[in-house]
Design an enzyme around this catalytic site. Structure first.
Site, PDB file in Angstrom:
ATOM      1  N   THR A  23       0.833  -1.199   0.000  1.00 26.34           N
ATOM      2  CA  THR A  23       0.000   0.000   0.000  1.00 26.34           C
ATOM      3  C   THR A  23       0.869   1.251   0.000  1.00 26.34           C
ATOM      4  O   THR A  23       2.042   1.200   0.375  1.00 26.34           O
ATOM      5  CB  THR A  23      -0.921   0.031   1.244  1.00 26.34           C
ATOM      6  OG1 THR A  23      -1.890   1.066   1.101  1.00 26.34           O
ATOM      7  CG2 THR A  23      -0.143   0.280   2.520  1.00 26.34           C
ATOM      8  N   ASP A  85      -7.276  -6.482   1.765  1.00 29.94           N
ATOM      9  CA  ASP A  85      -8.424  -6.058   0.977  1.00 29.94           C
ATOM     10  C   ASP A  85      -9.630  -6.028   1.910  1.00 29.94           C
ATOM     11  O   ASP A  85      -9.771  -6.887   2.790  1.00 29.94           O
ATOM     12  CB  ASP A  85      -8.676  -6.990  -0.208  1.00 29.94           C
ATOM     13  CG  ASP A  85      -9.468  -6.286  -1.306  1.00 29.94           C
ATOM     14  OD1 ASP A  85      -9.353  -5.056  -1.442  1.00 29.94           O
ATOM     15  OD2 ASP A  85     -10.216  -6.960  -2.033  1.00 29.94           O
ATOM     16  N   THR A  86     -10.485  -5.034   1.716  1.00 35.71           N
ATOM     17  CA  THR A  86     -11.637  -4.835   2.599  1.00 35.71           C
ATOM     18  C   THR A  86     -12.900  -4.654   1.788  1.00 35.71           C
ATOM     19  O   THR A  86     -12.864  -4.078   0.702  1.00 35.71           O
ATOM     20  CB  THR A  86     -11.415  -3.564   3.468  1.00 35.71           C
ATOM     21  OG1 THR A  86     -10.313  -3.787   4.331  1.00 35.71           O
ATOM     22  CG2 THR A  86     -12.655  -3.247   4.314  1.00 35.71           C
ATOM     23  N   PHE A 165     -14.117   7.782   6.366  1.00 32.06           N
ATOM     24  CA  PHE A 165     -14.069   7.777   4.910  1.00 32.06           C
ATOM     25  C   PHE A 165     -14.986   6.659   4.407  1.00 32.06           C
ATOM     26  O   PHE A 165     -15.592   5.937   5.200  1.00 32.06           O
ATOM     27  CB  PHE A 165     -12.623   7.566   4.409  1.00 32.06           C
ATOM     28  CG  PHE A 165     -12.115   6.167   4.633  1.00 32.06           C
ATOM     29  CD1 PHE A 165     -11.711   5.743   5.875  1.00 32.06           C
ATOM     30  CD2 PHE A 165     -12.073   5.253   3.583  1.00 32.06           C
ATOM     31  CE1 PHE A 165     -11.263   4.444   6.083  1.00 32.06           C
ATOM     32  CE2 PHE A 165     -11.614   3.952   3.774  1.00 32.06           C
ATOM     33  CZ  PHE A 165     -11.210   3.551   5.031  1.00 32.06           C
ATOM     34  N   GLY A 166     -15.044   6.517   3.089  1.00 35.77           N
ATOM     35  CA  GLY A 166     -15.836   5.424   2.503  1.00 35.77           C
ATOM     36  C   GLY A 166     -17.270   5.419   3.012  1.00 35.77           C
ATOM     37  O   GLY A 166     -17.965   6.430   2.992  1.00 35.77           O
ATOM     38  N   HIS A 193     -12.830  -3.615  11.675  1.00 35.13           N
ATOM     39  CA  HIS A 193     -12.407  -4.773  10.895  1.00 35.13           C
ATOM     40  C   HIS A 193     -10.899  -4.745  10.660  1.00 35.13           C
ATOM     41  O   HIS A 193     -10.203  -5.722  10.880  1.00 35.13           O
ATOM     42  CB  HIS A 193     -13.157  -4.741   9.559  1.00 35.13           C
ATOM     43  CG  HIS A 193     -13.225  -3.361   8.941  1.00 35.13           C
ATOM     44  ND1 HIS A 193     -13.855  -2.310   9.560  1.00 35.13           N
ATOM     45  CD2 HIS A 193     -12.687  -2.846   7.806  1.00 35.13           C
ATOM     46  CE1 HIS A 193     -13.728  -1.216   8.828  1.00 35.13           C
ATOM     47  NE2 HIS A 193     -13.009  -1.522   7.754  1.00 35.13           N
ATOM     48  N   ARG A 194     -10.391  -3.588  10.201  1.00 36.08           N
ATOM     49  CA  ARG A 194      -8.958  -3.491   9.892  1.00 36.08           C
ATOM     50  C   ARG A 194      -8.115  -3.627  11.150  1.00 36.08           C
ATOM     51  O   ARG A 194      -7.110  -4.317  11.169  1.00 36.08           O
ATOM     52  CB  ARG A 194      -8.669  -2.160   9.187  1.00 36.08           C
ATOM     53  CG  ARG A 194      -7.417  -2.198   8.339  1.00 36.08           C
ATOM     54  CD  ARG A 194      -7.311  -1.036   7.370  1.00 36.08           C
ATOM     55  NE  ARG A 194      -8.234   0.030   7.645  1.00 36.08           N
ATOM     56  CZ  ARG A 194      -9.351   0.233   6.941  1.00 36.08           C
ATOM     57  NH1 ARG A 194      -9.639  -0.516   5.925  1.00 36.08           N
ATOM     58  NH2 ARG A 194     -10.164   1.210   7.264  1.00 36.08           N
TER      59      ARG A 194
END
Ligand code: IMP
Length: 209
Positions: A23, A85-86, A165-166, A193-194
């Site tokens: 990343t 990946d999410t 975000f998102g 989650h992350r």
């Protein structure tokens, strides 16, 4: 060579493990570096290894994408590395948008358009159960490991909050009456989650370092 107890721990402290994280997202780098810092593991970014090419991400699952990225780097640069990946998985939509979360409303990575489309697709729907799922693929010392983090919750009927975000303004984690965007990063980073997937990665790296 023989190391006494103290010199062995000193040796371990001096021996820095270097891992590439697939990343250039500074937010993700900071998060992972914060978690792995106590273990003496150096996390380097794509920019650090001068990788400027677009890494393919064409699989149809989160696991597939994470492994596609990790294998690409491992094969090309021969370095231990990991990729993530999410996706946001909505129960009544058969886990959509899932792996297509970033481009749900088109190819533009437009969060506003993505949220609008999701709210429209759930209009009048009572079952608003959803979850964020992160998969991390790690290849290290010729072996492969996968870590997963999940946070369950529901999709609100309208956007709430300015942070994050998102899909953060429309995702309310279980046990809270605020969206991720309202909760802010301090709370979010403890339960997300992350954070969970990265925590598992960190614990594993600590166990082998
Ligand atoms: P990525 O795999 O981390 O790049 O995430 C893919 C997409 O999922 C992002 O472009 C966002 O739309 C969404 N996403 C990932 N993580 C989060 C989050 O923590 N909050 C809100 N949306 C997220």
């Amino acid at each position: 060579m023989f190391y006494g107890t103290h010199s062995l721990s000193l040796y371990k402290k001096l021996k820095k493990m270097k891992l590439v994280f697939a990343t250039n997202n500074q937010h993700k780098l900071d998060e992972v570096r914060q978690i792995t810092a106590p273990y003496g593991i150096e996390i380097v970014s794509l920019a650090d290894i001068h990788c400027q090419e677009e890494i393919p991400e064409t699989a149809e699952t989160l696991e597939g994408n994470a492994w596609q990225k990790a294998h690409f780097l491992q094969e090309k640069y021969g370095m231990d590395c990991f990729a993530d990946d999410t996706g946001l998985e909505v129960e009544v939509l058969h886990n959509a948008p899932g792996v297509y979360s970033a481009r749900y409303a088109g190819s533009g990575h437009d969060s506003e358009a993505n949220m609008k489309k999701l709210l429209q697709n759930l209009a009048g729907e009572k079952n608003r159960k959803a979850r964020f799922r992160t998969v991390i693929a790690l290849t290290i010392g010729g072996k492969e490991y996968t870590f997963e983090g999940i946070v369950s919750g529901k999709i609100t009927t309208e956007k709430r909050g300015e942070g994050g975000f998102g899909y953060d303004p429309i995702f309310m984690p279980d046990g809270y009456d605020k969206t991720f965007a309202e909760l802010g990063n301090d709370v979010k980073n403890q339960i997300s989650h992350r954070a969970q997937a990265v925590g598992k990665l960190g614990a594993f790296l600590a166990s082998i370092s």
